[in-house]
Design a protein around this motif. Structure first.
Motif, PDB file in Angstrom:
ATOM      1  N   TYR A 142      -8.962   4.463  -3.597  1.00 10.14           N
ATOM      2  CA  TYR A 142      -8.230   3.469  -4.378  1.00 10.14           C
ATOM      3  C   TYR A 142      -9.101   2.260  -4.731  1.00 10.14           C
ATOM      4  N   GLU A 191       0.916   4.217  -2.812  1.00 10.31           N
ATOM      5  CA  GLU A 191       0.620   5.616  -2.500  1.00 10.31           C
ATOM      6  C   GLU A 191       1.795   6.517  -2.884  1.00 10.31           C
ATOM      7  N   ARG A 217      -7.861  10.048  -4.189  1.00  8.17           N
ATOM      8  CA  ARG A 217      -8.492  10.191  -2.855  1.00  8.17           C
ATOM      9  C   ARG A 217      -9.873  10.823  -2.975  1.00  8.17           C
ATOM     10  N   HIS A 230      -2.337  11.019  -6.499  1.00  5.84           N
ATOM     11  CA  HIS A 230      -2.898  10.641  -5.210  1.00  5.84           C
ATOM     12  C   HIS A 230      -4.135  11.486  -4.847  1.00  5.84           C
ATOM     13  N   GLU A 287       0.843  -1.208   0.000  1.00  6.25           N
ATOM     14  CA  GLU A 287       0.000   0.000   0.000  1.00  6.25           C
ATOM     15  C   GLU A 287       0.875   1.254   0.000  1.00  6.25           C
ATOM     16  N   CYS A 304       1.751   7.069  -6.549  1.00  5.73           N
ATOM     17  CA  CYS A 304       0.663   7.962  -6.962  1.00  5.73           C
ATOM     18  C   CYS A 304       0.955   9.405  -6.561  1.00  5.73           C
ATOM     19  N   ARG A 305       1.594   9.573  -5.416  1.00  4.23           N
ATOM     20  CA  ARG A 305       1.971  10.947  -5.026  1.00  4.23           C
ATOM     21  C   ARG A 305       2.962  11.515  -6.035  1.00  4.23           C
TER      22      ARG A 305
END
Ligand SMILES: Nc1ncnc2c1ncn2[C@@H]1O[C@H](COP(=O)(O)OP(=O)(O)OP(=O)(O)O)[C@@H](O)[C@H]1O
Length: 603
Positions: free
Chosen positions: A471, A452, A465, A461, A448, A455-456
């Motif tokens: 997700y 993340e 969100r 991200h 996970e 994606c950031r």
């Protein structure tokens, strides 16, 4: 799910192929056919019972006890018959679904293993027809037609033998029309195989046209095209209708004659039976037996004809399944060579999409050094995207070689090659599944935290969100719920997760939304960091800052070097640069648009 790649070879053509398919589940199919034959034979018992009853009822005095016993025998036989029918149906369906499952998996596995050129020769509709309809036909043949066909052969044979044994003259009267019926059937089915091939080809065209129609529905609506005006679809539907009308015109008489002949056996049985009975050469029981059973004998021929019609239909589908399964896989050498570095090298590469088509790339030679950004620029149709696709072997060079770390990409095991290369293309395909599922295509075992982080870095991200289930949000077919820019950022996150040393990038040509573009550029900068990048460049900033620029024209390298070198000596590059710069300043609605709220095409 295990793929039965080690299963039997593709079924051979024709009847042998069908038998081979049946052989995949031989024992189930055999027991099912046996049960169907027993069930059909049990179905004859009531006819014998009725003939016996006739004598028992007309006896003086009537033998009522015997009538009761016979009635019980008939009921018992029928119950037993239904048990065998149920058994045969269940077994045939289990066998059929196992065969269907095996075929679908093998075809799907094959489609994943063949070169991309295989798909360019076929439409999606025709592949869908084979994967679904042709395989379903095999399923339906195994589940329904095969047990029926076996019963339709076994039962008339057994009945004919029994009737000959009772009275050969009446047996002949029962089947006297059979040669004429067979003649009518042969006449009707004289072009049966060709007819099925034609009908299947029409269905393929119809499927392809329909699929294209659905895919292009937005364009069709935008341009106000109705279904009738969508040429290929309406033409193929009309073609199907014409074919069916023609078929019925040509064969209707044959079918009619066959049906009439099959149903006419009583015309011969009644006078022959009456004559023999009156002469005392036939008992009442035997007369009734022939009157009730004789017509059945011919009726089962009808079932045989239907079964044969289906055999021909399945053979056509089987030929198409076979063609797919026989296509050679993309060659995967289990080589031991390991790339010495992550640089790419194109050595005198030639390429054409079609064997008979023109060369799309000629003698292309350049290096894309490890850890550097190499930009491909050139007019539309110069061959930039094609060149990029040769690296992961989406297409194979027809001459010369593409090397990764000094090794020809064809010499590397495919898995090793693909694990070293990431691709981010303009046309992002998102599978039906959650955001997380789509991200995990980059790396199945990503944690996970890794998801993340990627994606950031890909600036994805925040919008993920904000989705209803974050997700876990399901993405519709082709990721319909995301904007183009969001899809791009998701595909960048996927590439970041994969963390391959070589990145192939086809830059988007334009973004309507400057904010989205800025985010994508930030995400791409993160992605390019420390990798060998080969980019089909459309943006000035990418072009100007690339370490190396290759200018392509008409499939050949026109020049290569740094931005400054090319600006000073390459006229084509100067023109391209000038037109890019002009586009940079261009706004819809003129120079005032920026201040008056007009839409900017480029930021
Ligand atoms: N799948 C295909 N089958 C046959 N020809 C193709 C195929 N894809 C591309 N071509 C042809 O190959 C040539 C090069 O196309 P390619 O897409 O590589 O050019 P490009 O430089 O990337 O163009 P653009 O900048 O417009 O995307 C063109 O003539 C194109 O028509």
């Amino acid at each position: 799910m295990a793929v039965p790649a080690e299963g039997p070879n593709p079924p051979p053509p024709g009847l042998a192929g069908l038998l081979r398919l049946l052989g995949l589940q031989g024992s189930l199919v055999g027991v099912s056919a046996l049960s169907a034959s027993v069930a059909a034979a049990l179905g004859l018992v009531p006819f014998f019972v009725v003939s016996r009853m006739a004598t028992a009822i007309y006896a003086q005095p009537p033998r009522l006890d015997e009538v009761r016993t016979l009635a019980l025998v008939a009921v018992g036989a029928l119950l037993l018959r239904y048990t065998f029918v149920a058994g045969s149906t269940v077994l045939a369906h289990v066998a059929a679904f196992r065969i269907l499952h095996d075929l679908r998996l093998r075809i799907a596995h094959k489609l994943g293993a063949v070169p991309l050129s295989f798909f360019s020769r076929r439409t999606t509709g025709s592949l869908k027809t084979t994967l679904m309809d042709d395989v379903n036909q095999v399923e339906s043949f195994v589940a329904h037609n095969f047990p029926d066909a076996v019963a339709a052969v076994v039962v008339p044979l057994a009945t004919a033998i029994a009737l000959v044994w009772v009275d050969w003259r009446m047996a002949i009267a029962s089947i006297i029309v059979a040669p004429f019926a067979v003649g009518a059937m042969a006449y009707t089915m004289r072009d049966g195989a060709d007819a099925h091939v034609q009908w299947n080809a029409i269905q393929h065209r119809m499927n392809s046209a329909l699929l294209e129609y659905i895919r292009g529905i937005k364009v069709i609506k935008t341009f106000g095209l109705s279904a009738a005006r969508f040429g290929e679809l309406s033409r193929s539907i009309q073609e199907g209708l014409n074919w069916m009308e023609g078929f019925m015109r040509t064969n209707g008489r044959g079918y009619g004659a066959f049906g009439a002949l099959i149903g006419s056996s009583l015309v011969f049985l009644v006078p022959a039976g009456g004559w023999l009975y009156s002469k005392g050469e036939l008992s009442l029981e035997e007369l009734v037996l022939f009157l009730v059973l004789g017509p059945q004998l011919l009726m089962s021929m009808m079932r045989l004809m239907f079964a044969w019609g289906n055999v021909e239909k399945v053979q056509v589908g089987n030929a198409r399944i076979r063609e797919i399964l026989l296509t050679p896989d993309l060659e995967d050498r289990a080589g031991t060579r390991v790339p010495a570095h992550d640089g790419l090298c194109f050595r005198q590469v030639d390429f054409r999409y079609d064997e008979a088509g023109p060369d799309v790339l000629h003698q292309v030679t350049f290096d894309a050094p490890a850890g550097k950004v190499t930009a491909l620029v050139g007019p539309s149709g110069a061959g930039k995207s094609t060149l990029v696709k040769l690296v992961p072997r989406l297409w194979e060079a027809t001459g010369g070689a593409v090397e990764l770390g000094g090794v020809d990409v064809r010499e590397l095991p495919l898995e090793q090659l693909l694990s070293r290369v990431s691709m981010v293309f303009q046309d992002v395909f998102l599978f039906h599944g959650t955001v997380r599922d789509n991200l995990r295509l980059g790396r199945a075992d990503a944690t996970e935290a890794q998801l993340e982080a990627a994606c950031r870095a890909a600036r994805a991200h925040d919008f993920i969100r904000a989705l209803p289930q974050g997700y876990d949000t399901m993405l519709g077919e082709r990721g319909a719920r995301l904007s183009g820019g969001e899809k791009q950022r998701l595909s960048i996150a996927r590439a970041l997760l994969k963390d391959a040393p070589v990145l192939l990038l086809d830059e988007a040509t334009a973004f309507a939304d400057p904010e989205n573009e800025a985010r994508i550029q930030e995400a791409l900068s993160e992605l390019c960091e420390g990798r060998t990048v080969m980019v089909v460049a459309h943006r000035l900033s990418t072009i100007a800052t690339a370490d190396h620029i290759v200018v392509l024209e008409g499939g050949a390298v026109r020049d290569q070097g740094t931005h400054e070198e090319l600006l000073s000596r390459c006229s084509l590059y100067q023109r391209l640069w000038a037109s890019h710069s002009d586009a940079q300043d261009w706004t819809l609605g003129g120079a005032d648009a920026r201040t008056s709220g007009g839409m900017e095409v480029a930021s």
